[in-house]
Design a protein around this motif. Structure first.
Motif, PDB file in Angstrom:
ATOM      1  N   LEU A 195       4.231   6.299  -6.553  1.00 56.72           N
ATOM      2  CA  LEU A 195       3.969   6.254  -8.049  1.00 56.72           C
ATOM      3  C   LEU A 195       4.514   6.943  -8.842  1.00 56.72           C
ATOM      4  O   LEU A 195       4.594   8.282  -8.478  1.00 56.72           O
ATOM      5  CB  LEU A 195       2.198   6.252  -8.267  1.00 56.72           C
ATOM      6  CG  LEU A 195       0.975   5.441  -6.547  1.00 56.72           C
ATOM      7  CD1 LEU A 195      -0.512   6.438  -7.679  1.00 56.72           C
ATOM      8  CD2 LEU A 195       1.418   4.240  -7.430  1.00 56.72           C
ATOM      9  N   ALA A 216       3.746   1.407  -8.818  1.00 54.49           N
ATOM     10  CA  ALA A 216       3.519   1.593  -8.133  1.00 54.49           C
ATOM     11  C   ALA A 216       4.904   0.254  -6.776  1.00 54.49           C
ATOM     12  O   ALA A 216       5.162  -0.343  -6.816  1.00 54.49           O
ATOM     13  CB  ALA A 216       2.270   1.561  -6.663  1.00 54.49           C
ATOM     14  N   ILE A 233      -3.775  -3.513  -4.107  1.00 54.36           N
ATOM     15  CA  ILE A 233      -4.082  -1.927  -4.620  1.00 54.36           C
ATOM     16  C   ILE A 233      -5.254  -2.695  -4.482  1.00 54.36           C
ATOM     17  O   ILE A 233      -5.750  -3.758  -5.680  1.00 54.36           O
ATOM     18  CB  ILE A 233      -3.112  -2.697  -5.955  1.00 54.36           C
ATOM     19  CG1 ILE A 233      -1.217  -2.377  -5.598  1.00 54.36           C
ATOM     20  CG2 ILE A 233      -3.228  -1.368  -6.638  1.00 54.36           C
ATOM     21  CD1 ILE A 233      -0.444  -2.116  -6.794  1.00 54.36           C
ATOM     22  N   MET A 292      -7.091   1.212 -10.015  1.00 57.60           N
ATOM     23  CA  MET A 292      -5.668   2.200 -10.356  1.00 57.60           C
ATOM     24  C   MET A 292      -7.033   3.067 -12.142  1.00 57.60           C
ATOM     25  O   MET A 292      -7.426   2.261 -12.825  1.00 57.60           O
ATOM     26  CB  MET A 292      -4.531   1.205 -11.368  1.00 57.60           C
ATOM     27  CG  MET A 292      -3.719   0.726 -10.278  1.00 57.60           C
ATOM     28  SD  MET A 292      -2.248  -0.426 -10.634  1.00 57.60           S
ATOM     29  CE  MET A 292      -0.773   0.988 -10.050  1.00 57.60           C
ATOM     30  N   THR A 348     -10.083   3.968 -15.515  1.00 60.10           N
ATOM     31  CA  THR A 348     -10.081   3.002 -15.090  1.00 60.10           C
ATOM     32  C   THR A 348      -9.878   1.829 -15.047  1.00 60.10           C
ATOM     33  O   THR A 348     -10.511   0.876 -15.969  1.00 60.10           O
ATOM     34  CB  THR A 348     -11.172   3.444 -13.473  1.00 60.10           C
ATOM     35  OG1 THR A 348     -11.321   4.782 -12.983  1.00 60.10           O
ATOM     36  CG2 THR A 348     -10.977   2.662 -12.786  1.00 60.10           C
ATOM     37  N   SER A 350      -9.467  -4.158  -9.729  1.00 59.46           N
ATOM     38  CA  SER A 350      -7.984  -5.311  -9.841  1.00 59.46           C
ATOM     39  C   SER A 350      -8.488  -6.219 -10.466  1.00 59.46           C
ATOM     40  O   SER A 350      -7.484  -7.030 -10.500  1.00 59.46           O
ATOM     41  CB  SER A 350      -8.237  -5.131  -7.406  1.00 59.46           C
ATOM     42  OG  SER A 350      -9.309  -5.336  -7.492  1.00 59.46           O
ATOM     43  N   ARG A 395      -3.123  -3.639 -17.195  1.00 60.63           N
ATOM     44  CA  ARG A 395      -2.661  -3.309 -15.630  1.00 60.63           C
ATOM     45  C   ARG A 395      -1.381  -4.444 -15.562  1.00 60.63           C
ATOM     46  O   ARG A 395      -2.366  -5.633 -15.697  1.00 60.63           O
ATOM     47  CB  ARG A 395      -3.349  -3.731 -14.635  1.00 60.63           C
ATOM     48  CG  ARG A 395      -4.372  -4.078 -13.678  1.00 60.63           C
ATOM     49  CD  ARG A 395      -5.008  -4.096 -12.439  1.00 60.63           C
ATOM     50  NE  ARG A 395      -4.404  -3.759 -11.585  1.00 60.63           N
ATOM     51  CZ  ARG A 395      -4.818  -3.504 -10.140  1.00 60.63           C
ATOM     52  NH1 ARG A 395      -6.323  -2.679 -10.434  1.00 60.63           N
ATOM     53  NH2 ARG A 395      -4.505  -3.060  -9.699  1.00 60.63           N
ATOM     54  N   ASN A 404       2.780  -4.273 -10.475  1.00 62.07           N
ATOM     55  CA  ASN A 404       1.803  -3.252  -9.968  1.00 62.07           C
ATOM     56  C   ASN A 404       2.463  -2.082 -10.230  1.00 62.07           C
ATOM     57  O   ASN A 404       1.629  -0.897  -9.783  1.00 62.07           O
ATOM     58  CB  ASN A 404       3.069  -3.104  -8.770  1.00 62.07           C
ATOM     59  CG  ASN A 404       2.646  -4.352  -7.259  1.00 62.07           C
ATOM     60  OD1 ASN A 404       1.461  -4.766  -7.287  1.00 62.07           O
ATOM     61  ND2 ASN A 404       3.559  -3.887  -6.272  1.00 62.07           N
ATOM     62  N   VAL A 441       0.388   0.030 -13.966  1.00 62.30           N
ATOM     63  CA  VAL A 441      -0.911   0.270 -14.965  1.00 62.30           C
ATOM     64  C   VAL A 441       0.105   1.321 -15.930  1.00 62.30           C
ATOM     65  O   VAL A 441       0.440   1.779 -15.596  1.00 62.30           O
ATOM     66  CB  VAL A 441      -2.116   1.254 -13.763  1.00 62.30           C
ATOM     67  CG1 VAL A 441      -1.130   2.934 -13.632  1.00 62.30           C
ATOM     68  CG2 VAL A 441      -2.891   1.066 -14.907  1.00 62.30           C
ATOM     69  N   CYS A 479      -1.288   8.755 -12.590  1.00 65.87           N
ATOM     70  CA  CYS A 479      -1.741   8.105 -11.914  1.00 65.87           C
ATOM     71  C   CYS A 479      -2.054   7.677 -10.495  1.00 65.87           C
ATOM     72  O   CYS A 479      -1.468   8.585  -9.875  1.00 65.87           O
ATOM     73  CB  CYS A 479      -0.836   6.982 -12.613  1.00 65.87           C
ATOM     74  SG  CYS A 479       0.297   6.767 -11.730  1.00 65.87           S
ATOM     75  N   THR A 493      -4.338   5.323  -6.771  1.00 67.53           N
ATOM     76  CA  THR A 493      -4.912   4.372  -6.980  1.00 67.53           C
ATOM     77  C   THR A 493      -4.611   4.625  -5.011  1.00 67.53           C
ATOM     78  O   THR A 493      -4.579   5.513  -4.514  1.00 67.53           O
ATOM     79  CB  THR A 493      -3.604   2.471  -7.057  1.00 67.53           C
ATOM     80  OG1 THR A 493      -4.391   1.589  -6.702  1.00 67.53           O
ATOM     81  CG2 THR A 493      -2.372   2.947  -6.276  1.00 67.53           C
TER      82      THR A 493
END
Length: 120
Positions: free
Chosen positions: A4, A24, A31, A34, A50, A53, A71, A76, A78, A95, A97
């Motif tokens: 990350l 990421a 994933i 995140m 937070t 997905s 996100r 990938n 955030v 960050c 995940t």
């Protein structure tokens, strides 16, 4: 291995805005949620926001109405849009995940952190 990488921190005056990004990369199959955490000097690391997905979000009370997490699943990545910044938002932001890697093992990944300093 999953990495990350955060960016976007810096110095800003109170009332200003910053946008943090965290990308990421690596052997990623899935994933999960995140997160953004922060750690101020002399304090414990705390959860800031937070995003699942499915893009459901949750925020610490201290940042509700000022910060927005989002996100881009295709990238990938955030983001954390931080508005109306206060000196008490000064911290290193991380960050985080979890998910499944190519070897079908779960991973738990943290970024290296990006520093945000808000001057009064």
């Amino acid at each position: 291995q999953v990495q990350l990488v955060e960016s976007g921190g810096g110095l800003v005056q109170a009332g200003g805005s910053l946008r943090l990004s965290c990308a990421a990369s690596g052997n990623i199959v899935t994933i999960n949620a995140m997160d953004w955490y922060r750690q101020a000097p002399g304090k414990q690391r705390e959860l800031v926001a937070t995003i699942t997905s499915g893009s459901s979000t949750n925020y610490a009370d201290s940042v509700k109405g000022r910060f927005t997490i989002s996100r881009d699943n295709a990238k990938n990545t955030v983001y954390l849009q931080m508005n109306s910044l206060k000196p008490e938002d000064t911290a290193v932001y991380y960050c985080h995940t979890t998910g499944i890697a190519f070897d079908w093992r779960t991973y738990d990944a943290w970024g290296q952190g990006t520093r945000v300093t808000v001057s009064s």
